[in-house]
Design a protein around this motif. Sequence first.
Motif, short mmCIF file in Angstrom:
data_model
loop_
_atom_site.label_atom_id
_atom_site.label_comp_id
_atom_site.label_asym_id
_atom_site.label_seq_id
_atom_site.Cartn_x
_atom_site.Cartn_y
_atom_site.Cartn_z
N HIS A 73 0.82 -1.20 0.00
CA HIS A 73 0.00 0.00 0.00
C HIS A 73 0.87 1.26 0.00
O HIS A 73 0.63 2.19 -0.78
N THR A 74 1.87 1.32 0.86
CA THR A 74 2.74 2.49 0.93
C THR A 74 3.51 2.69 -0.37
O THR A 74 3.67 3.82 -0.85
N ILE A 75 3.96 1.57 -0.95
CA ILE A 75 4.70 1.67 -2.22
C ILE A 75 3.82 2.24 -3.32
O ILE A 75 4.24 3.11 -4.09
N ASP A 76 2.57 1.77 -3.39
CA ASP A 76 1.64 2.28 -4.41
C ASP A 76 1.36 3.77 -4.19
O ASP A 76 1.23 4.54 -5.15
N LEU A 77 1.23 4.16 -2.91
CA LEU A 77 0.98 5.57 -2.62
C LEU A 77 2.16 6.42 -3.09
O LEU A 77 1.96 7.47 -3.73
N LEU A 78 3.38 6.00 -2.79
CA LEU A 78 4.56 6.76 -3.21
C LEU A 78 4.69 6.78 -4.73
O LEU A 78 5.07 7.81 -5.31
N ASN A 79 4.36 5.66 -5.39
CA ASN A 79 4.38 5.65 -6.85
C ASN A 79 3.37 6.63 -7.43
O ASN A 79 3.64 7.32 -8.42
N GLY A 80 2.19 6.69 -6.81
CA GLY A 80 1.18 7.64 -7.27
C GLY A 80 1.65 9.08 -7.14
O GLY A 80 1.44 9.91 -8.04
N ILE A 81 2.28 9.39 -6.00
CA ILE A 81 2.82 10.74 -5.81
C ILE A 81 3.89 11.03 -6.85
O ILE A 81 3.95 12.13 -7.44
N TYR A 82 4.75 10.04 -7.10
CA TYR A 82 5.85 10.22 -8.07
C TYR A 82 5.31 10.54 -9.46
O TYR A 82 5.70 11.56 -10.07
N PHE A 83 4.39 9.71 -9.95
CA PHE A 83 3.86 9.94 -11.30
C PHE A 83 3.02 11.22 -11.34
O PHE A 83 3.03 11.93 -12.36
N GLY A 84 2.33 11.53 -10.27
CA GLY A 84 1.53 12.75 -10.25
C GLY A 84 2.39 14.00 -10.31
O GLY A 84 2.07 14.96 -11.05
N LEU A 85 3.48 14.02 -9.57
CA LEU A 85 4.37 15.18 -9.59
C LEU A 85 5.05 15.34 -10.95
O LEU A 85 5.19 16.46 -11.45
N LEU A 86 5.46 14.22 -11.54
CA LEU A 86 6.05 14.31 -12.88
C LEU A 86 5.05 14.84 -13.89
O LEU A 86 5.38 15.66 -14.76
N PHE A 87 3.79 14.39 -13.76
CA PHE A 87 2.75 14.88 -14.68
C PHE A 87 2.54 16.38 -14.49
O PHE A 87 2.39 17.13 -15.47
N ALA A 88 2.54 16.85 -13.23
CA ALA A 88 2.37 18.28 -12.97
C ALA A 88 3.52 19.09 -13.57
O ALA A 88 3.30 20.15 -14.16
#
Length: 636
Positions: A185-200
């Motif tokens: 769960h934590t890994i997926d959350l961090l991956n989501g933040i990572y891809f979201g920030l790159l998209f921004a």
Amino acid sequence: MRFHILLSVLLLSLIQFVCVSSSWAAAEPLITLKSKLISYDIGNQVYLREDPTGKLTFDQVKAQRALFTRSQQEAPVYGPSSSAVWAVFRVRNNSPEDKWYLEVGSSFLHEVDLYRETTNGNFEKIKSGAGQPYESRPVKTNRLILPLNLPAGAEHTYYARFRSRNILRFPLQIATMPALYEKNHTIDLLNGIYFGLLFALMMYNLFVYFSLGDKAYLFYILFIFSIAADTACIRGYLLEWLPGPLAWIVHIRLFAGLAILFSLWFTNAILQVKQYLPKLYRLRWIIVVSVGIIMLLNLLRLYVWSFAWMLISFIPVYLYVYTAGILIYRRGFKPALYYTLGLAALGIGILIYIAKDNNLVPETAFTESSLQLGSFIEAVVLSYALASKFNFYKLEKEQAQAQAMQQAIAFSQELIQSQENERKRIAAELHDSVGQSLILMKNRILLLKKRLDDPERLARHADDLTETVSHTISEIRTISYGLRPFQLDMLGLTQSINGLADEVAEGSGIDIRVKADSIDNLFPKEQEINVYRIVQECLNNIVKHSGATSAHVNIIRENGQIQLSVEDNGKGMNPANTQSAPKSGFGLRGMQERLSILTGKLQIKSAEPQGTIIQITLPVTTLAPVLTPATSEYVS
């Protein structure tokens, strides 16, 4: 004798069988499951066998179980390899939970086959891996999770086959689904933040690109997108969203190759390598060819060789970008520092991740996420480098504008002073020559009145008065000609230049030769005076400063341009001062100002064996029709 030999062979075979059986018996059960809340890492508890050909069948492997050796690594790794690796392990379930799963920690493995033992002693096969359609996975997630079907209190043997097109590494763990979910769960959350920030970051810089039109922003977006897409391939996310026919994009690491290309183009755009380091810029083709080799090896299905060559290609890439960044920063381009630091963050992240994949460093949350952490830091720093580049050129432009404003103010002041000096000179000439002549004429007219009774003296005074009037008229014409040459309007620009050379030669004693094509009507009337004054200033400089005895003025009309050169045999100019000369003297600065109006170019160089050459290029947008080339040669 034969009986004894046969008996010995049978005894040796029996001993080998007993030893092997006892080794497996002593090792069984290798893994004991007790609590459903715990995940069990089994990488160093499995037995492994490498199949270099990748053609061994399950029955062959099962029949040769004695060839397996126990793993000595928590995450078995074979590096870039096209081999297939078989693993066998036996599990006893001492927990009340019967839904246990095997998770393979490398989501990018191309083939993962699990052979699980059933209650009747047979084996059933479950296929998974990045090479299989996403819809066929037993558990539809980005990770490779396979059900073990191990009832409570049961004890089963499992075989697994692994094969990769990149690094062959397969961390293994057994856990229940709640335990896997909590751990991931934590890994997926961090991956989501990572891809979201790159998209921004990509969207922000996309808007900046539309506003400024700077290609560096576009290459940055494509570079960051390629890195994000390749990371999504490694983590197993992209297969879920790609249609089946496009799965080959993931298998051949297309985005990794594109990231190398876009990093090259981004480097050239943000650092202007072509301008600052032209020799290094020519070496960009080495990187382009390397990417082409990667794609070719993929097309030939030599995937392991392609991956190995991709790792090798990082060497010229980083040599290129780091060399460019460091050298251009040393030349004063400050954004190159942020660029170099950003690429360094990515490089460190890649090195840590590769070291983790080869078990050179332990697998921790930091080493597992080092690739994403490095690429995220790089994306942020490179975005800041782009902003710094914009501010750098903005400040440079403002400084150039301020300098140009100061130069314009100084030139205006000098121009005003020159106008005042010219007025002072004209006033002095009018006072000293014309004024005195008029006073003289007035006095002589008064004398004439007194000599009306003497015809002889009257005639003599009348002659003197006529001569004085003629002299005054000549002086007025000279002053008027200095203000505006009448030949420009009456005879044209070409003859005016010839007349100017004649006057300068007559007044200075310098032998001036003019060879000029006809340039009449090539410039607007208001611009012809600028051409005339430029030639005048060149000749005046020869008279005042050169000490020359001869000079040549050549005017050539060709290819929509006027090539004007003035050469003398004087003492010449110091080559070190030719660049600063236009700034030091008002005459030459005036020439520069007139040339800027005419969009012309000025070059000053030394003549051989001595003297100075002034070369001027003037563009002509519309050439007047000339039926025959009119060239005149004029000697003063």
